[in-house]
Motif scaffolding. Structure first.
Motif: not given
Ligand code: AHR
Length: 319
Positions: A207-223
């Motif tokens: 899921v994180m791989e997909a987020f990194l492709k679709s979201q240009p600006d990620i500051d925080v992961v809440y897992a």
């Protein structure tokens, strides 16, 4: 002759009464309590520690444990519970994969007079007579603690991606709710993407791989658990970024692997969820089988860890 018959009759009656008193199970037959335990699966480090705690505690409490692993499938858990009913165990304990859909099978247990204890996760049912007690964490509070740390340690616009636990599971629903409740007070913090990683490391990574492709600006992961956070770390590194620095990571559980990553600076904050429920569970089981009153809800005590606190706690961490 008449005296012998009366004595024999009394003995038969006494045996029958004792059997009734023991509910549907066999505690009175051999004096030993048999527990049927329907575990969720082996999806995370937390679950492994929880299983070990249940198995070891049953052994030291002198409780015979029938254990099954549902591989994260509700139908498997239902099958296991039905088989424990057929085997006339003295008490059933289980950690429900998801919150809903339990009334029918729990009614069957109730009719068979087998008490049920919920452990770790709750069910969503209006009929609270279907179980004796619920032992486990306050997942809403865990979500709140995670968000509170973020509120206190972020400034300006903050984009969060959320790795949710298993869809429909109490910890996934509640950890989301608690987190959202608190960040509402700080509109700068926004959840920009949220998806399930099923509480597994591989799920978190994917899921994180997909987020990194679709979201240009990620500051925080809440897992919602350490394992998904650890999977996200792998994905972040593969994308050429530094976990804990370029992207901050907040998780729940505090198992050894998570604490190691926290102490090493790759995770920023962990909310503890205690898996060592075995001793309390066996205690409650004995009471329930003996017909003693137990509280409706037993909440597990938990704390939180910063990176410095993890360094101190790590050498003594047992799981
Ligand atoms: O129900 C407890 C949760 O289930 C733990 O946080 C997670 O790691 C596990 O899979």
């Amino acid at each position: 002759m008449r005296k012998t018959m009366t004595t024999a009759l009394t003995a038969v009656l006494l045996t029958a009464l004792t059997a009734c008193g023991s509910g549907g199970g066999n505690a009175a037959d051999d004096g030993k309590i048999t527990m049927g335990f329907a575990q969720v699966g082996a999806e995370s480090g937390w679950r492994t520690a929880n299983t070990k705690s249940v198995q070891e505690s049953a052994k030291s409490a002198g409780i015979e444990l029938k254990f099954s692993d549902a591989q994260q499938k509700q139908e498997n858990q239902i099958k296991a519970i039905r088989s424990y009913i057929q085997q006339k165990v003295d008490v059933i304990a289980f950690s429900p994969v998801v919150e809903t859909g339990w009334d029918t099978v729990l009614l069957e247990a109730k009719r068979a007079k087998i008490p049920v204890i919920l452990t770790d996760r709750a069910i969503d049912s209006d009929d609270t007579s279907l179980y004796e007690t619920f032992l486990g964490s306050d997942f809403i509070d865990e979500g709140k603690k995670a968000a509170q740390w973020l509120v206190e340690n972020s400034s300006g616009p903050t984009n969060v991606v959320e790795l949710q636990g298993t869809t429909g599971a109490a910890p996934a629903i509640d950890r989301k709710e608690g987190f959202e409740d608190v960040i509402r007070s700080k509109p700068d913090i926004r959840i920009v993407a949220s998806q399930t990683g099923d509480f597994t490391r591989s799920g978190g990574k994917q899921v994180m791989e997909a987020f990194l492709k679709s979201q240009p600006d990620i500051d925080v992961v809440y897992a919602h658990n350490d394992d998904m956070g650890l999977g996200a770390i792998e994905a972040i590194k593969a994308a050429g970024k530094k976990p804990g620095v370029d992207i901050k990571i907040i998780t729940v559980d505090a198992v050894k692997d998570g604490m190691t990553a926290l102490a090493g600076g790759e995770i920023n904050f962990i909310v503890e969820c205690n898996p060592l429920l075995g001793p309390q569970l066996m205690d409650l089981a004995k009471k329930v089988v003996d017909g003693e009153e137990v509280p409706e809800r037993v909440v597990t005590e938990e704390t939180t860890f910063t990176q410095d606190q993890a360094k101190t706690a790590l050498p003594d961490r047992k799981y």
